[in-house]
Design an enzyme around this catalytic site. Structure first.
Site, mmCIF file in Angstrom:
data_model
loop_
_atom_site.group_PDB
_atom_site.id
_atom_site.type_symbol
_atom_site.label_atom_id
_atom_site.label_comp_id
_atom_site.label_asym_id
_atom_site.label_seq_id
_atom_site.Cartn_x
_atom_site.Cartn_y
_atom_site.Cartn_z
ATOM 1 N N LYS A 79 3.054 38.395 10.145
ATOM 2 C CA LYS A 79 3.876 38.583 8.940
ATOM 3 C C LYS A 79 5.052 37.607 8.965
ATOM 4 O O LYS A 79 5.659 37.380 10.012
ATOM 5 C CB LYS A 79 4.381 40.032 8.845
ATOM 6 C CG LYS A 79 3.231 41.018 8.538
ATOM 7 C CD LYS A 79 3.746 42.417 8.327
ATOM 8 C CE LYS A 79 2.615 43.431 8.258
ATOM 9 N NZ LYS A 79 2.050 43.621 6.926
ATOM 10 N N ASP B 229 -2.427 54.682 16.325
ATOM 11 C CA ASP B 229 -2.785 53.743 15.256
ATOM 12 C C ASP B 229 -1.648 52.774 14.952
ATOM 13 O O ASP B 229 -1.895 51.615 14.618
ATOM 14 C CB ASP B 229 -3.150 54.542 13.990
ATOM 15 C CG ASP B 229 -3.589 53.648 12.834
ATOM 16 O OD1 ASP B 229 -4.481 52.805 13.063
ATOM 17 O OD2 ASP B 229 -3.045 53.787 11.725
ATOM 18 N N HIS C 55 1.663 47.926 16.412
ATOM 19 C CA HIS C 55 2.600 47.266 15.501
ATOM 20 C C HIS C 55 4.062 47.585 15.829
ATOM 21 O O HIS C 55 4.912 46.703 15.879
ATOM 22 C CB HIS C 55 2.334 47.682 14.053
ATOM 23 C CG HIS C 55 0.903 47.515 13.621
ATOM 24 N ND1 HIS C 55 0.126 46.462 14.013
ATOM 25 C CD2 HIS C 55 0.106 48.278 12.823
ATOM 26 C CE1 HIS C 55 -1.077 46.566 13.464
ATOM 27 N NE2 HIS C 55 -1.114 47.675 12.751
ATOM 28 N N ASP D 156 -27.798 43.110 15.042
ATOM 29 C CA ASP D 156 -27.199 44.288 15.675
ATOM 30 C C ASP D 156 -26.605 43.821 16.996
ATOM 31 O O ASP D 156 -27.335 43.408 17.901
ATOM 32 C CB ASP D 156 -28.282 45.353 15.903
ATOM 33 C CG ASP D 156 -27.702 46.647 16.481
ATOM 34 O OD1 ASP D 156 -26.589 46.583 17.061
ATOM 35 O OD2 ASP D 156 -28.340 47.691 16.351
ATOM 36 N N ARG E 137 -25.340 44.606 10.463
ATOM 37 C CA ARG E 137 -26.737 45.035 10.646
ATOM 38 C C ARG E 137 -27.526 44.988 9.347
ATOM 39 O O ARG E 137 -28.720 44.728 9.340
ATOM 40 C CB ARG E 137 -26.780 46.463 11.210
ATOM 41 C CG ARG E 137 -26.452 46.550 12.681
ATOM 42 C CD ARG E 137 -26.254 47.977 13.085
ATOM 43 N NE ARG E 137 -25.296 48.647 12.205
ATOM 44 C CZ ARG E 137 -24.907 49.892 12.315
ATOM 45 N NH1 ARG E 137 -25.409 50.653 13.256
ATOM 46 N NH2 ARG E 137 -24.017 50.413 11.492
ATOM 47 N N GLU F 172 4.395 54.554 4.782
ATOM 48 C CA GLU F 172 3.317 54.253 3.837
ATOM 49 C C GLU F 172 3.197 55.408 2.846
ATOM 50 O O GLU F 172 3.357 56.571 3.228
ATOM 51 C CB GLU F 172 1.990 54.087 4.573
ATOM 52 C CG GLU F 172 1.990 52.938 5.565
ATOM 53 C CD GLU F 172 0.657 52.802 6.272
ATOM 54 O OE1 GLU F 172 -0.170 52.023 5.793
ATOM 55 O OE2 GLU F 172 0.435 53.491 7.284
#
Ligand code: NDP
Ligand code: BG6
Length: 480
Positions: A176, A229, A234, A89, A48, A210
């Protein structure tokens, strides 16, 4: 416009965002450096914010220059000539008029590096502006929805405009290198497949650890948590590639059909199993990499019941995997960055080397490292050299993948595949929805039972329940 005609335009919606800066634009630059982009390809960046083409080009130059790989001026000149910037937009049909004028009837990829809540609106706007031609492709980022119902709604809205063969749902783990090698390991060698079942394998561990917290993405993350998430996408993709039957060929639908069968065989959770077999955690303050780290709630937001850690036991109810637990574990602010799959084989049925050798013996183990190193190693027993009797030792046989070359960003492979129209590494609608239905069984039971995340110190391997999950069956996490 015939399919198979080279793609002439790549439109990135959300081109000023974090994903575009860290992954998409660098990946495209590296592909250009390797002469892998079609010569006629132009990249139309859009968001935008009002910005001139020069301002956007300078922004991209700065972000590429700041990378450890540095900037090659000759490649940059070629790459910069491909770039354009158009403010738009996507929620407003007429907002795409500028993009429509630039793209015209050319074969185009639309990359939605946007919040998934905008996917329905952007597809409608593309349709209304005449941009959703039969040959165009659309790329969508995760997370596709928050649960089964919302993912079905997004898929239905997108499906009204784009046929499934035009839709490329990204799970960047599939790009990967080691994930690709997992398939080669399983299906380009004869000796693993006869052992790849509940007769020889004791259990499987998949860890995505992580050290980072959630940082700037707090607001997004707090709506989702580690289960949605990381596990929904994954980790389930990794599980599917480990567990699936050999497909007849490596074609997109052959592989995806096999992954779907695994997802259908995953045992759904109920209240009792969600309580026993799925652990939620949230980090408190602690020390990671020698540095003090704040707690999740102090990092950016406020009070929250979102989990930043999940450990769970998944069971696959089919002939191959009956009785073989798949332990999944992921979290933020853990002691090290590590993405690893461990295939733990069963113990020896009988030891012929006497009592002293007993303490030396470990069961065979195949360790597939995705990050930070890319490596595959097989833990084998052998005899310690010397004259001191039969003592054994476990040694890893390294099937190292490191060719010393630059480590590619997973998005490089994925972007190349979208350009080629190859959907093998993209997630089909039924896969996404089956994954959500399994996740819903866990999240729903947690909600019903009022299970809130257990605290763990930043820099530790999660709450005590994560250890108890394995210890109950005499197993441990293989943290090595
Ligand atoms: P950001 O919030 O950093 O960027 C969002 C981008 O969308 C900005 O360029 C913003 O620019 C643009 N935008 C927002 N609203 C509109 C609109 N109505 N019309 C046009 N453009 C708009 O998000 P991320 O880059 O982090 O994430 C993008 C997608 O990628 C999300 O789906 C996310 O879940 C996914 N993803 C991100 C990862 C990451 O590491 N960042 C990892 C995995 C997936 P402006 O405000 O100027 O319009
Ligand atoms: C993203 C998640 O999909 O994957 C992030 O949204 C996570 O929370 C990231 O940090 C991990 O990806 P990678 O490739 O760094 O393991």
């Amino acid at each position: 416009m015939p399919d198979g005609r080279p793609i002439e335009r790549l439109v990135i919606f959300g081109a000023t965002g974090d994903l575009a800066a860290r992954m998409l634009l660098p990946s495209l630059y590296f592909l250009d450096a390797d002469n892998l982009l079609p010569s006629e390809l132009k990249i139309v960046a859009s968001a935008r914010s009002e910005m001139s083409r020069d301002a956007f080009t300078n922004y991209v130059r700065d972000l590429l220059k700041a990378r450890p790989e540095g900037l090659d001026e000759a490649v940059w000149a070629r790459f910069a000539a491909r770039l354009d910037y158009l403010a738009a937009d996507v929620t407003r049909g007429e907002g795409l008029a500028g993009v429509a004028a630039e793209v015209g009837a050319r074969s185009t990829i639309f990359y939605l590096a946007l919040s998934p809540s905008l996917y329905g609106a952007v597809c409608r706007a593309l349709d209304a502006s005449g941009l959703a031609c039969g040959e165009c492709r659309i790329v969508m980022e995760k997370p596709l929805g928050h649960d089964l119902a919302s993912s079905q709604a997004i898929n239905a809205e997108v499906g009204q405009v784009f046929e499934e063969r035009r839709v490329f749902r990204i799970d960047h783990y599939l790009g990967k290198e080691t994930v690709q090698n997992l398939l080669a390991l399983r299906f380009a060698n004869t000796f693993f497949e006869p052992l790849w079942n509940n007769l020889a394998i004791d259990h499987v561990q998949i860890t995505v650890a992580e050290t980072e917290g959630v940082g700037e993405r707090w607001r997004y993350y707090d709506d989702y948590g580690a289960l949605r998430d990381m596990v929904q996408n994954h980790m389930l993709q990794l599980l599917c590639l480990v567990a699936m039957e050999p497909p007849p060929d490596a074609g997109a639908d052959s592989v995806r059909d096999e992954k779907v069968k695994v997802l259908k065989s995953l045992r759904r959770f109920d209240r009792a199993t969600a309580q026993q077999l799925a652990v939620r955690g949230q980090y408190r303050a602690g020390v990671v990499d020698g540095r003090q780290a704040p707690s999740y709630v102090d990092e950016k937001g406020g009070p929250s019941d979102t989990e930043t850690f999940v450990a769970l036991r998944a069971d696959i109810d089919n002939w191959r995997w009956a009785g073989v637990p798949f332990y999944l574990r992921t979290g933020k602010r853990l002691p090290e960055r590590r993405t690893q799959i461990v295939i733990q084989f069963k113990p020896l049925p009988h030891l012929i080397f006497g009592e002293r050798a007993e303490e030396d013996v470990s069961a065979n183990r195949l360790v597939i490292d995705l990050q930070p190193d890319e490596d595959i190693s097989l833990l084998l027993m052998n005899r310690r050299p010397g004259l001191t009797g039969n003592r054994l030792q476990a040694l890893p046989l390294s099937l190292s993948l490191d060719d010393g070359g630059r480590r590619r960003i997973a998005y490089e492979r994925l972007l190349l595949d979208v350009l080629a129209g190859n959907q093998s590494l993209f997630v089909r609608r039924d896969e996404v929805e089956l994954a959500w239905s399994w996740i819903d069984s866990i999240a729903g039971a947690w909600t019903d039972l009022g299970i809130t995340p257990r605290p763990y110190a930043a820099g530790s391997w999660g709450p005590a329940g994560a250890f108890a999950l394995l210890e109950r069956s005499g197993r441990t996490w293989l943290d090595e």
